[in-house]
Enzyme design. Structure first.
Site, PDB file in Angstrom:
ATOM      1  N   LYS A  23      -1.354  -3.905  -3.725  1.00 48.60           N
ATOM      2  CA  LYS A  23      -1.975  -2.603  -3.996  1.00 48.60           C
ATOM      3  C   LYS A  23      -3.102  -2.691  -5.023  1.00 48.60           C
ATOM      4  CE  LYS A  23       1.081   0.704  -2.156  1.00 48.60           C
ATOM      5  NZ  LYS A  23       2.315  -0.020  -1.785  1.00 48.60           N
ATOM      6  N   GLU A  61      -2.642   9.871  -5.146  1.00 45.58           N
ATOM      7  CA  GLU A  61      -1.309  10.267  -4.711  1.00 45.58           C
ATOM      8  C   GLU A  61      -0.415   9.047  -4.796  1.00 45.58           C
ATOM      9  OE1 GLU A  61      -3.518   9.002  -2.734  1.00 45.58           O
ATOM     10  OE2 GLU A  61      -2.332   7.619  -1.515  1.00 45.58           O
ATOM     11  N   SER A  78       3.987  -8.925   0.907  1.00 45.58           N
ATOM     12  CA  SER A  78       3.086  -7.951   0.281  1.00 45.58           C
ATOM     13  C   SER A  78       3.411  -7.679  -1.185  1.00 45.58           C
ATOM     14  CB  SER A  78       3.098  -6.644   1.075  1.00 45.58           C
ATOM     15  OG  SER A  78       4.426  -6.176   1.245  1.00 45.58           O
TER      16      SER A  78
HETATM   17  C1  LIG Z   1       3.039   0.161  -0.685  1.00 45.30           C
HETATM   18  C2  LIG Z   1       3.587  -1.082  -0.185  1.00 45.30           C
HETATM   19  C3  LIG Z   1       3.591  -1.393   1.196  1.00 45.30           C
HETATM   20  C4  LIG Z   1       3.144  -0.439   2.252  1.00 45.30           C
HETATM   21  O1  LIG Z   1       1.788  -0.110   2.247  1.00 45.30           O
HETATM   22  P1  LIG Z   1       0.731  -0.658   3.288  1.00 45.30           P
HETATM   23  O2  LIG Z   1      -0.465   0.195   3.054  1.00 45.30           O
HETATM   24  O3  LIG Z   1       1.294  -0.497   4.668  1.00 45.30           O
HETATM   25  O4  LIG Z   1       0.492  -2.077   2.979  1.00 45.30           O
HETATM   26  C5  LIG Z   1       4.073  -2.632   1.580  1.00 45.30           C
HETATM   27  N1  LIG Z   1       4.537  -3.522   0.688  1.00 45.30           N
HETATM   28  C6  LIG Z   1       4.551  -3.261  -0.642  1.00 45.30           C
HETATM   29  C7  LIG Z   1       5.091  -4.295  -1.574  1.00 45.30           C
HETATM   30  C8  LIG Z   1       4.081  -2.042  -1.119  1.00 45.30           C
HETATM   31  O5  LIG Z   1       4.098  -1.792  -2.442  1.00 45.30           O
END
Ligand SMILES: *Cc1c(COP(=O)(O)O)cnc(C)c1O
Length: 428
Positions: free
Chosen positions: A102, A124, A393
């Site tokens: 993020k 948001e 992620s």
């Molecule tokens: C917010 C988040 C997501 C989901 O958001 P995307 O916009 O689909 O990437 C996925 N993994 C983590 C660790 C997050 O914090």
């Protein structure tokens, strides 16, 4: 790592900009009249920066020196040995500052805000991760920040509220509707209507009205740019499959887009299957075939809705995947067959998480664990010469409450009880 020449922007960063704001039947910009000038200003500046190599270099330098990029691509040798099929590589977005992908977007948009002469950013947040990333970059770049969050989400994710405030942001609880993400989005837009002259709206995922999906995909493209270089270096060839979890779609598009020109690379988006296809407790808009096209929150995409077009309540063990819409870019790529969608249930995720922890010593976020679980669904059919990349992620230590609950960890429960009674004793 390839050293991208000063002044140049990798091709992969610029693949997802749509001239008219549409991706096939999806996307567009359904915004109140009063915000038209704000969107026009952003579109104009975005058009400039996406051809401005110096801006890209400043962005990359900040990511390198502040956030720790490039993040590694880790060969998961013990996980690979466990299945004895495809070689598994893991892209380590968990090592980015604040623990997830993020920050890439928040940092990029904060730089964009400064370029537009704004002094304040608003955002948001659902689970609070995007709010924390936004509060972090506001502190780093000297901007003031207001974060809108549903009251219900604040209760569920109080640790993130604590950090946002300590990082200097104002956190505004939204008390109406379901008191979750969609209400926070409405409230952020309401603020923006009266503040856009000084304020930029840092939207958190590759959704919303044009040009936000393109902007977020642009900044997240750094994931795929690095991954492609790294796999060529490590394995000497492109992967057979790339897996990413899909909430709004930003980490998935981030890692996928470098591979779009290579049809032989399969791209798999993994949604939250929650309690399964037959329950109504999930957030699988595409994989379960239940999403229908509709317009909401400023754009057209596949939303989970009932037969009257009312948005359904979504559910996931992973707060970041608990979203009713999906990136219009991904909705289109799914329809065109370029990205395949799968879903992983909570149960599959809890099992996958334990395997990854014990074989690799990694703690993926519950969101990211969906990508692992999606890859594990397919791995039995792969061969030993195949290469799978899983985009991790984010890191999972933030999820300790949910993970401990998911694993029904009795010792953790006892710890929480003891803490609770300590607090009660102190306030007596
Ligand atoms: C917010 C988040 C997501 C989901 O958001 P995307 O916009 O689909 O990437 C996925 N993994 C983590 C660790 C997050 O914090």
């Amino acid at each position: 790592m390839t050293n991208h020449a000063a002044g140049s922007i990798p091709d992969a960063a610029n693949t997802l900009v749509s001239e008219n704001g549409y991706y096939g039947a999806y996307g567009g910009s359904f915004i109140p009249e009063i915000l038209v000038p704000a969107f026009a200003e952003i579109s104009r500046h975005f058009e400039e920066i996406r051809h401005d190599g110096d801006f890209w270099q400043r962005y990359c330098a900040l990511l390198a020196n502040y956030s720790g990029r490039p993040t590694p691509l880790t060969y998961a040798d013990r996980l690979t040995a466990h299945f004895d099929r495809a070689k598994i590589y893991i892209k380590r977005e968990d090592l980015n500052h604040t623990g997830a992908h993020k920050l890439n977007n928040a940092l990029g948009q904060a730089l964009l805000a400064k370029r537009m002469g704004k002094t304040r950013i608003i955002a948001e947040t659902g689970a609070g991760q995007h709010g924390v990333a936004t509060a972090t970059v506001a502190a780093k770049l000297g901007l003031s920040a207001t974060i809108y969050m549903g009251r219900e989400d604040m209760e569920r994710q109080y640790a993130n509220v604590f950090w946002m405030k300590r990082l200097g942001a104002e956190v505004v609880g939204v008390d109406y509707g379901s008191q979750t993400l969609k209400d926070a989005i409405n409230e952020t837009l309401r603020d923006w209507v009266s503040s856009f002259e000084t304020t930029h709206y840092v939207l958190g995922t590759a959704s919303g009205a044009h040009p936000f999906p393109a902007i977020v995909a642009f900044f997240q493209s750094i994931i795929g740019v690095e991954t492609k270089d790294q796999i060529l270096q490590a394995a000497g060839r492109l992967p057979d499959r790339v897996y990413a979890c899909v909430g709004g779609g930003s980490n998935a598009l981030g890692v996928f887009q470098a591979f779009f020109p290579h049809d032989e690379v399969g791209l798999v988006g993994v949604e939250a299957g929650g309690q399964g296809r037959d329950s109504s407790n999930h957030a699988a808009r595409i994989a379960y075939g239940e999403g229908k096209p509709g317009v909401a929150q400023g754009y057209r995409t596949m939303f989970l809705q009932n037969s009257d077009g009312q948005m359904k309540d979504t559910y996931s063990i992973a707060a970041g995947l608990d979203y009713v819409g999906v990136s219009p870019i991904l909705a289109d790529l799914s329809e065109k067959g370029r990205v395949r969608f799968a879903a992983a249930t909570d149960a599959e995720v809890v099992e996958a998480l334990q395997l990854v922890m014990k074989t690799e010593g990694l703690i993926p976020a519950l969101e990211s664990t969906h990508a692992f679980a999606g890859a594990f669904q397919d791995i039995a059919e792969s061969s030993k010469s195949d290469i799978f990349i899983i985009n991790m992620s984010g890191r999972g230590d933030k999820d300790i409450f949910n993970i401990a609950e998911g694993l029904q960890d009795e010792e953790w429960k006892g710890f929480i009880k003891r803490k609770n009674s300590q607090f009660e004793d102190q306030s007596r």
